[in-house]
Design a protein around this motif. Structure first.
Motif, PDB file in Angstrom:
ATOM      1  N   ILE A   7       1.072  -1.406  -0.174  1.00 38.08           N
ATOM      2  CA  ILE A   7      -0.110   0.346  -0.264  1.00 38.08           C
ATOM      3  C   ILE A   7       0.801   1.517  -0.327  1.00 38.08           C
ATOM      4  O   ILE A   7       0.595   2.202  -0.633  1.00 38.08           O
ATOM      5  CB  ILE A   7      -1.243   0.450   1.211  1.00 38.08           C
ATOM      6  CG1 ILE A   7      -1.442  -0.851   0.889  1.00 38.08           C
ATOM      7  CG2 ILE A   7      -1.569   0.987   1.700  1.00 38.08           C
ATOM      8  CD1 ILE A   7      -2.815  -1.808   1.978  1.00 38.08           C
ATOM      9  N   PHE A   8       1.931   1.295   0.703  1.00 36.08           N
ATOM     10  CA  PHE A   8       2.468   2.480   1.203  1.00 36.08           C
ATOM     11  C   PHE A   8       3.248   2.577  -0.358  1.00 36.08           C
ATOM     12  O   PHE A   8       3.935   3.759  -0.808  1.00 36.08           O
ATOM     13  CB  PHE A   8       3.790   1.761   1.842  1.00 36.08           C
ATOM     14  CG  PHE A   8       4.795   2.880   2.210  1.00 36.08           C
ATOM     15  CD1 PHE A   8       4.961   3.986   2.435  1.00 36.08           C
ATOM     16  CD2 PHE A   8       6.235   2.760   1.160  1.00 36.08           C
ATOM     17  CE1 PHE A   8       5.807   4.908   2.375  1.00 36.08           C
ATOM     18  CE2 PHE A   8       7.286   3.345   1.781  1.00 36.08           C
ATOM     19  CZ  PHE A   8       7.096   4.814   2.386  1.00 36.08           C
ATOM     20  N   SER A   9       3.702   1.550  -1.078  1.00 40.30           N
ATOM     21  CA  SER A   9       4.224   1.315  -2.520  1.00 40.30           C
ATOM     22  C   SER A   9       3.552   2.495  -2.975  1.00 40.30           C
ATOM     23  O   SER A   9       3.970   2.919  -4.755  1.00 40.30           O
ATOM     24  CB  SER A   9       5.116   0.205  -3.296  1.00 40.30           C
ATOM     25  OG  SER A   9       6.050  -0.467  -1.735  1.00 40.30           O
ATOM     26  N   VAL A  10       2.517   2.146  -3.463  1.00 43.21           N
ATOM     27  CA  VAL A  10       1.130   2.214  -4.826  1.00 43.21           C
ATOM     28  C   VAL A  10       1.186   3.181  -4.078  1.00 43.21           C
ATOM     29  O   VAL A  10       0.796   4.309  -5.129  1.00 43.21           O
ATOM     30  CB  VAL A  10      -0.034   1.485  -4.302  1.00 43.21           C
ATOM     31  CG1 VAL A  10      -0.971   2.327  -5.353  1.00 43.21           C
ATOM     32  CG2 VAL A  10       0.304  -0.076  -5.088  1.00 43.21           C
ATOM     33  N   PHE A  11       1.199   4.043  -2.731  1.00 36.65           N
ATOM     34  CA  PHE A  11       1.223   5.776  -2.837  1.00 36.65           C
ATOM     35  C   PHE A  11       1.674   6.527  -3.471  1.00 36.65           C
ATOM     36  O   PHE A  11       1.997   7.512  -3.887  1.00 36.65           O
ATOM     37  CB  PHE A  11       0.769   5.207  -1.503  1.00 36.65           C
ATOM     38  CG  PHE A  11       1.171   7.122  -0.245  1.00 36.65           C
ATOM     39  CD1 PHE A  11      -0.213   7.930  -0.354  1.00 36.65           C
ATOM     40  CD2 PHE A  11       2.062   7.515   0.072  1.00 36.65           C
ATOM     41  CE1 PHE A  11      -0.196   9.204  -0.228  1.00 36.65           C
ATOM     42  CE2 PHE A  11       1.571   9.122   0.560  1.00 36.65           C
ATOM     43  CZ  PHE A  11       0.523   9.889   0.670  1.00 36.65           C
ATOM     44  N   ILE A  12       3.448   5.898  -2.654  1.00 33.32           N
ATOM     45  CA  ILE A  12       4.758   6.441  -3.440  1.00 33.32           C
ATOM     46  C   ILE A  12       5.126   6.756  -5.011  1.00 33.32           C
ATOM     47  O   ILE A  12       4.465   7.627  -5.426  1.00 33.32           O
ATOM     48  CB  ILE A  12       5.769   5.332  -2.963  1.00 33.32           C
ATOM     49  CG1 ILE A  12       6.032   5.884  -0.671  1.00 33.32           C
ATOM     50  CG2 ILE A  12       7.073   6.663  -3.896  1.00 33.32           C
ATOM     51  CD1 ILE A  12       6.238   7.227  -0.773  1.00 33.32           C
ATOM     52  N   LEU A  13       4.416   5.778  -5.740  1.00 35.19           N
ATOM     53  CA  LEU A  13       4.886   5.028  -7.414  1.00 35.19           C
ATOM     54  C   LEU A  13       3.466   6.547  -7.708  1.00 35.19           C
ATOM     55  O   LEU A  13       3.353   7.038  -8.772  1.00 35.19           O
ATOM     56  CB  LEU A  13       4.219   4.005  -7.732  1.00 35.19           C
ATOM     57  CG  LEU A  13       5.353   3.349  -7.522  1.00 35.19           C
ATOM     58  CD1 LEU A  13       5.177   1.900  -8.468  1.00 35.19           C
ATOM     59  CD2 LEU A  13       6.428   3.700  -8.118  1.00 35.19           C
ATOM     60  N   ASN A  17       4.031   9.712  -9.607  1.00 30.35           N
ATOM     61  CA  ASN A  17       4.488   9.899 -11.623  1.00 30.35           C
ATOM     62  C   ASN A  17       3.704  10.941 -11.834  1.00 30.35           C
ATOM     63  O   ASN A  17       3.656  11.909 -12.776  1.00 30.35           O
ATOM     64  CB  ASN A  17       3.402   8.849 -11.230  1.00 30.35           C
ATOM     65  CG  ASN A  17       4.560   7.560 -12.151  1.00 30.35           C
ATOM     66  OD1 ASN A  17       5.111   7.536 -12.529  1.00 30.35           O
ATOM     67  ND2 ASN A  17       3.685   6.183 -11.821  1.00 30.35           N
ATOM     68  N   LYS A  18       2.687  12.081 -10.235  1.00 29.21           N
ATOM     69  CA  LYS A  18       2.205  12.737 -10.433  1.00 29.21           C
ATOM     70  C   LYS A  18       2.983  13.874 -10.712  1.00 29.21           C
ATOM     71  O   LYS A  18       3.182  15.299 -11.073  1.00 29.21           O
ATOM     72  CB  LYS A  18       1.422  13.395  -9.203  1.00 29.21           C
ATOM     73  CG  LYS A  18       0.416  14.316  -9.328  1.00 29.21           C
ATOM     74  CD  LYS A  18      -1.170  14.307  -7.911  1.00 29.21           C
ATOM     75  CE  LYS A  18      -1.446  15.186  -7.817  1.00 29.21           C
ATOM     76  NZ  LYS A  18      -2.222  14.513  -6.839  1.00 29.21           N
ATOM     77  N   MET A  19       4.193  14.288  -9.983  1.00 27.79           N
ATOM     78  CA  MET A  19       5.435  15.107  -9.534  1.00 27.79           C
ATOM     79  C   MET A  19       6.300  15.404 -10.804  1.00 27.79           C
ATOM     80  O   MET A  19       6.883  16.078 -11.155  1.00 27.79           O
ATOM     81  CB  MET A  19       6.215  14.595  -8.449  1.00 27.79           C
ATOM     82  CG  MET A  19       6.224  15.286  -7.080  1.00 27.79           C
ATOM     83  SD  MET A  19       6.428  15.013  -5.752  1.00 27.79           S
ATOM     84  CE  MET A  19       7.025  13.100  -6.033  1.00 27.79           C
ATOM     85  N   THR A  20       6.482  13.386 -11.118  1.00 31.98           N
ATOM     86  CA  THR A  20       6.983  13.845 -12.844  1.00 31.98           C
ATOM     87  C   THR A  20       5.906  14.400 -13.890  1.00 31.98           C
ATOM     88  O   THR A  20       6.847  14.681 -14.991  1.00 31.98           O
ATOM     89  CB  THR A  20       7.141  12.406 -13.097  1.00 31.98           C
ATOM     90  OG1 THR A  20       7.859  11.349 -11.739  1.00 31.98           O
ATOM     91  CG2 THR A  20       7.975  12.149 -14.610  1.00 31.98           C
TER      92      THR A  20
END
Length: 59
Positions: A7-13, A17-20
């Motif tokens: 869950i943490f990984s999905v949140f980070i990704l 992606n939003k910042m990218t």
């Protein structure tokens, strides 16, 4: 523990992606290069997340 990390990984990704996307828009990166930028960043973040999980698992 693994479910929390996933869950943490999905949140980070998602936020990376939003910042990218914001970076690509701000720097006016050409459309043909945008998928390469996303692919590179996603691969690097995935490697970072996997290595951090392995470190947590074996520490």
């Amino acid at each position: 523990m693994i479910s929390m990390f996933i869950i943490f990984s999905v949140f980070i990704l998602y936020f990376i992606n939003k910042m990218t996307n914001a970076l690509c828009l701000q720097k006016e990166i050409p459309e043909e290069r945008v998928p390469k930028v996303f692919r590179t960043i996603n691969i690097l973040i995935t490697i970072l997340l996997v290595s951090s999980y392995v470190e947590i698992l074996y520490t």
